[in-house]
Motif scaffolding. Structure first.
Motif, PDB file in Angstrom:
ATOM      1  N   PHE A   5       8.127  -5.256  -6.103  1.00 32.18           N
ATOM      2  CA  PHE A   5       8.691  -4.489  -5.214  1.00 32.18           C
ATOM      3  C   PHE A   5       8.965  -5.351  -3.661  1.00 32.18           C
ATOM      4  O   PHE A   5       9.839  -5.419  -3.054  1.00 32.18           O
ATOM      5  N   THR A   6       7.686  -5.597  -3.379  1.00 31.23           N
ATOM      6  CA  THR A   6       7.526  -6.544  -2.093  1.00 31.23           C
ATOM      7  C   THR A   6       8.188  -7.644  -1.808  1.00 31.23           C
ATOM      8  O   THR A   6       8.773  -7.910  -1.069  1.00 31.23           O
ATOM      9  N   MET A   7       8.094  -8.418  -3.039  1.00 32.02           N
ATOM     10  CA  MET A   7       8.808  -9.803  -3.157  1.00 32.02           C
ATOM     11  C   MET A   7      10.167  -9.291  -2.972  1.00 32.02           C
ATOM     12  O   MET A   7      11.094 -10.228  -2.388  1.00 32.02           O
ATOM     13  N   ILE A   8      10.829  -8.406  -3.522  1.00 30.92           N
ATOM     14  CA  ILE A   8      12.079  -8.017  -3.842  1.00 30.92           C
ATOM     15  C   ILE A   8      12.635  -7.932  -2.281  1.00 30.92           C
ATOM     16  O   ILE A   8      13.750  -8.549  -1.693  1.00 30.92           O
ATOM     17  N   LEU A   9      11.814  -6.988  -1.620  1.00 35.29           N
ATOM     18  CA  LEU A   9      12.218  -6.893  -0.127  1.00 35.29           C
ATOM     19  C   LEU A   9      12.226  -7.854   0.760  1.00 35.29           C
ATOM     20  O   LEU A   9      13.015  -8.354   1.480  1.00 35.29           O
ATOM     21  N   GLY A  10      11.062  -9.025   0.588  1.00 38.28           N
ATOM     22  CA  GLY A  10      11.105 -10.104   1.191  1.00 38.28           C
ATOM     23  C   GLY A  10      12.289 -10.987   0.814  1.00 38.28           C
ATOM     24  O   GLY A  10      12.836 -11.701   1.959  1.00 38.28           O
ATOM     25  N   THR A  46       0.693  -1.224   0.056  1.00 35.05           N
ATOM     26  CA  THR A  46       0.010   0.004   0.071  1.00 35.05           C
ATOM     27  C   THR A  46       0.793   1.223   0.073  1.00 35.05           C
ATOM     28  O   THR A  46       0.385   2.262  -0.539  1.00 35.05           O
ATOM     29  N   ILE A  47       2.229   1.283   0.676  1.00 31.33           N
ATOM     30  CA  ILE A  47       2.972   2.376   0.443  1.00 31.33           C
ATOM     31  C   ILE A  47       3.402   2.604  -0.933  1.00 31.33           C
ATOM     32  O   ILE A  47       3.444   3.635  -1.365  1.00 31.33           O
ATOM     33  N   PHE A  48       3.786   1.447  -1.507  1.00 29.66           N
ATOM     34  CA  PHE A  48       4.326   1.550  -2.836  1.00 29.66           C
ATOM     35  C   PHE A  48       3.069   2.348  -3.886  1.00 29.66           C
ATOM     36  O   PHE A  48       3.148   3.136  -4.779  1.00 29.66           O
ATOM     37  N   PHE A  56      12.836  11.263   3.657  1.00 31.25           N
ATOM     38  CA  PHE A  56      13.336  12.260   2.630  1.00 31.25           C
ATOM     39  C   PHE A  56      12.575  11.827   1.073  1.00 31.25           C
ATOM     40  O   PHE A  56      12.058  12.786   0.516  1.00 31.25           O
ATOM     41  N   GLU A  57      12.781  10.717   0.980  1.00 33.52           N
ATOM     42  CA  GLU A  57      12.085  10.299  -0.386  1.00 33.52           C
ATOM     43  C   GLU A  57      10.531  10.521  -0.393  1.00 33.52           C
ATOM     44  O   GLU A  57       9.919  11.013  -1.341  1.00 33.52           O
ATOM     45  N   ALA A  58       9.963  10.188   0.830  1.00 32.81           N
ATOM     46  CA  ALA A  58       8.576  10.323   0.752  1.00 32.81           C
ATOM     47  C   ALA A  58       8.053  11.738   0.766  1.00 32.81           C
ATOM     48  O   ALA A  58       7.167  12.280   0.441  1.00 32.81           O
ATOM     49  N   SER A  59       9.016  12.706   1.039  1.00 26.94           N
ATOM     50  CA  SER A  59       8.746  14.053   1.367  1.00 26.94           C
ATOM     51  C   SER A  59       8.597  14.737  -0.200  1.00 26.94           C
ATOM     52  O   SER A  59       8.167  15.654  -0.039  1.00 26.94           O
ATOM     53  N   LYS A  60       9.075  14.064  -1.084  1.00 23.99           N
ATOM     54  CA  LYS A  60       9.107  14.499  -2.421  1.00 23.99           C
ATOM     55  C   LYS A  60       7.729  14.521  -3.107  1.00 23.99           C
ATOM     56  O   LYS A  60       7.805  15.091  -4.226  1.00 23.99           O
ATOM     57  N   LEU A  82      12.770   3.758  -7.357  1.00 20.76           N
ATOM     58  CA  LEU A  82      13.928   2.890  -7.023  1.00 20.76           C
ATOM     59  C   LEU A  82      14.791   3.152  -5.708  1.00 20.76           C
ATOM     60  O   LEU A  82      15.313   2.719  -5.117  1.00 20.76           O
ATOM     61  N   SER A  83      14.815   4.550  -5.643  1.00 20.64           N
ATOM     62  CA  SER A  83      15.623   5.210  -4.404  1.00 20.64           C
ATOM     63  C   SER A  83      14.761   4.782  -3.105  1.00 20.64           C
ATOM     64  O   SER A  83      15.397   4.280  -2.107  1.00 20.64           O
ATOM     65  N   MET A  84      13.371   4.846  -3.049  1.00 18.81           N
ATOM     66  CA  MET A  84      12.601   4.481  -2.028  1.00 18.81           C
ATOM     67  C   MET A  84      12.886   2.737  -1.557  1.00 18.81           C
ATOM     68  O   MET A  84      12.850   2.434  -0.586  1.00 18.81           O
ATOM     69  N   LEU A  85      12.782   2.066  -2.757  1.00 17.65           N
ATOM     70  CA  LEU A  85      12.996   0.515  -2.857  1.00 17.65           C
ATOM     71  C   LEU A  85      14.269   0.304  -2.146  1.00 17.65           C
ATOM     72  O   LEU A  85      14.632  -0.512  -1.365  1.00 17.65           O
ATOM     73  N   LEU A  86      15.504   1.035  -2.541  1.00 18.74           N
ATOM     74  CA  LEU A  86      16.777   0.850  -2.096  1.00 18.74           C
ATOM     75  C   LEU A  86      16.840   1.157  -0.564  1.00 18.74           C
ATOM     76  O   LEU A  86      17.373   0.393   0.228  1.00 18.74           O
ATOM     77  N   ALA A  87      16.291   2.496   0.036  1.00 20.51           N
ATOM     78  CA  ALA A  87      16.042   2.664   1.135  1.00 20.51           C
ATOM     79  C   ALA A  87      15.402   1.529   1.985  1.00 20.51           C
ATOM     80  O   ALA A  87      15.912   1.216   3.216  1.00 20.51           O
TER      81      ALA A  87
END
Length: 488
Positions: free
Chosen positions: A295-300, A280-282, A339-343, A350-355
């Motif tokens: 993206f969520t599977m990548i995080l998992g 839901t964030i994404f 910081f990314e969310a504030s944009k 991709l930056s959010m995924l990396l964070a």
């Protein structure tokens, strides 16, 4: 008389012939897979649930559907801890498996939000029970030199279950069959019940209940002769008389402070906010639902790999060092996410995924496995079940606050400001671990218990007789006093 004792010992040895340790640890930690699976599966099912008539979407209902499992877990943790001290760890694991099976099927068949929330609360009984019992069981089964890695296996199973849930969500995404998603949680529970014959009772529970020969036979079956003798001697030197008031004893207080602080701060890292709400964030960042699931599977996947690596460090680097370092890294990664969310519209996905990946790696190398290892080993034996139940209850109250509160905080403060709150929480966690957590690497459970007694005696000048703690409840008969850790 000696012949009778020998026959009894032989029967005890036969009764506890254990399978390969790998099977014990695998099936013992399988409750962790169920824990993680139910967490992962609801994250991807939420969007599809709200497309079904009778399921209206609000911040409150979202919080309760996701957080309902945490509410049930509060009661499951307390009940499992106390019940396992009374009837044994193994029997309670069976009960938890049945709860997972029934709860998964009920959640898949509900007609509206109210019944789904009720089903999730019932399922939470199993989740909370496994969180209280599995770390204790694995800690009591494992030799001291490998206890960190083996007890941390629980965390590996949790994140594996989480990833499996994410994968099932993705595989069923085209059909949108959220009922099948939720019903699939019964499958690992069935495996747990089928694998129950591979689980012997905990040797320390057997010893504490007067079944010394069985405990000794099980120790010899699961570790080297030298290790089994050492553990048996250590158990013999610890008083076993149970005491309800011992949780309040001054010498136990440092363990209680850590046992309450660690669960709260573990949830306050913000990791569960990402775990439960990653899709839901994404989506809130304008990503299509299918891409959000990828993206969520990548995080998992990142989380599973990180936990595997992290388990190699627990018994080498130590618990405290990992907790302190993990808090620092998570504070930085959460600040990056804020910081990314504030944009807003200019965010770089991709930056959010990396964070988020850095956050998952930091947690999975440190707090993820270490949290459960520390909780499973810091409490004295005779109150360990009840104390672990208390710690798990605190864990689930904190989890409920995060899972229920996040949608409300996001609506009220905005995503970026909500993440700043978690940055502050990680800084607090850093300071808490630095000043309150003691290192337990390489120590037996009995040595950890002694480390509670010695500083208290040095500080107060008094001698701890833990048998007297029980007598404070009103027993003034002047009966015999059992030996303490120091043999007083």
């Amino acid at each position: 008389m000696q012949k009778t004792a020998g026959i009894a010992a032989g029967r005890a040895a036969a009764a506890v012939r254990a399978p390969r340790p790998f099977l014990i640890y695998f099936f013992g930690a399988l409750g962790g897979i169920l824990f993680g699976y139910e967490t992962g599966i609801i994250a991807g099912a939420l969007s599809y649930i709200y497309e079904t008539p009778g399921f209206e979407q609000t911040a409150f209902t979202t919080g309760m559907i996701v957080g309902g499992i945490s509410l049930g877990a509060v009661f499951g943790a307390v009940a499992a801890g106390r019940l396992s001290d009374r009837i044994g760890r193994r029997k309670v694991i069976l009960i938890l498996g049945v709860i997972f099976i029934v709860g998964s099927l009920v959640c898949a068949a509900v007609p509206n939000n109210g019944t789904l929330i009720a089903g999730r609360i019932f399922l939470g009984l199993g989740v909370g029970g496994s969180s209280a019992l599995v770390p204790v069981y694995l800690s009591e089964m494992a030799p001291a030199k490998t206890r960190g890695r083996l007890a941390g296996l629980n965390q590996l199973m949790i994140v594996t279950g989480l990833l499996l849930g994410y994968c099932v969500n993705f595989l069923l995404a085209d059909s949108g069959n959220w009922r099948l998603m939720l019903a699939s949680g019964a499958l690992p529970a069935i495996l747990l019940v089928v694998g129950l014959p591979f689980l012997p009772e905990s040797p320390r529970w057997l010893f504490a209940h007067g079944r010394r020969d069985e405990a000794a036979a099980l120790l010899r079956a699961t570790r080297s002769e030298a290790e089994s003798k050492t553990d048996l001697t250590a158990m013999e030197n610890v008083d076993r008389k149970p005491s309800k008031r011992e949780l309040l004893a001054p010498w136990v207080r440092p363990a209680i402070i850590v046992g309450v602080g660690i669960p709260i701060l573990c949830q306050a890292t913000g990791l569960n906010m990402v775990t439960y709400y990653a899709p839901t964030i994404f989506e809130s960042l304008s990503l299509p639902h299918e891409n959000a699931l990828i993206f969520t599977m990548i995080l998992g996947t990142v989380k599973v790999i990180s936990v595997i690596i992290g388990l190699q460090f627990i018994d080498r680097v130590g618990r405290k060092t990992l907790l302190v370092g993990g808090s620092a890294c998570m504070a930085v990664s959460m600040a990056w996410m804020a910081f990314e969310a504030s944009k807003s519209a200019e965010i770089n996905p991709l930056s959010m995924l990396l964070a988020m990946s850095v956050m998952f790696v930091s947690y999975s190398l440190t707090w993820g496995p270490v949290n459960w290892v520390v909780l499973g080993e810091i409490f004295p034996l005779r109150i360990r079940g009840a104390a672990m139940g208390m710690a798990s209850m605190v864990t689930w109250f904190a989890t409920l606050a995060i899972t229920f509160g996040f949608p409300l905080m996001r609506d009220g403060l905005g995503l970026a400001q909500t993440m700043v709150v978690f940055v502050v929480c990680n800084i607090i966690g850093f300071l808490f671990c630095l000043f309150f957590v003691r290192e337990t690497k390489g120590k037996s459970l009995e040595e950890i218990e002694e480390d509670l007694v010695v500083p208290y005696e040095a500080r107060t000048g008094s001698t701890v007789d833990r048998a007297l703690v029980a007598d404070e409840a009103g027993d003034s008969s002047g009966g015999s006093r059992a030996a303490t850790v120091k043999g007083v």
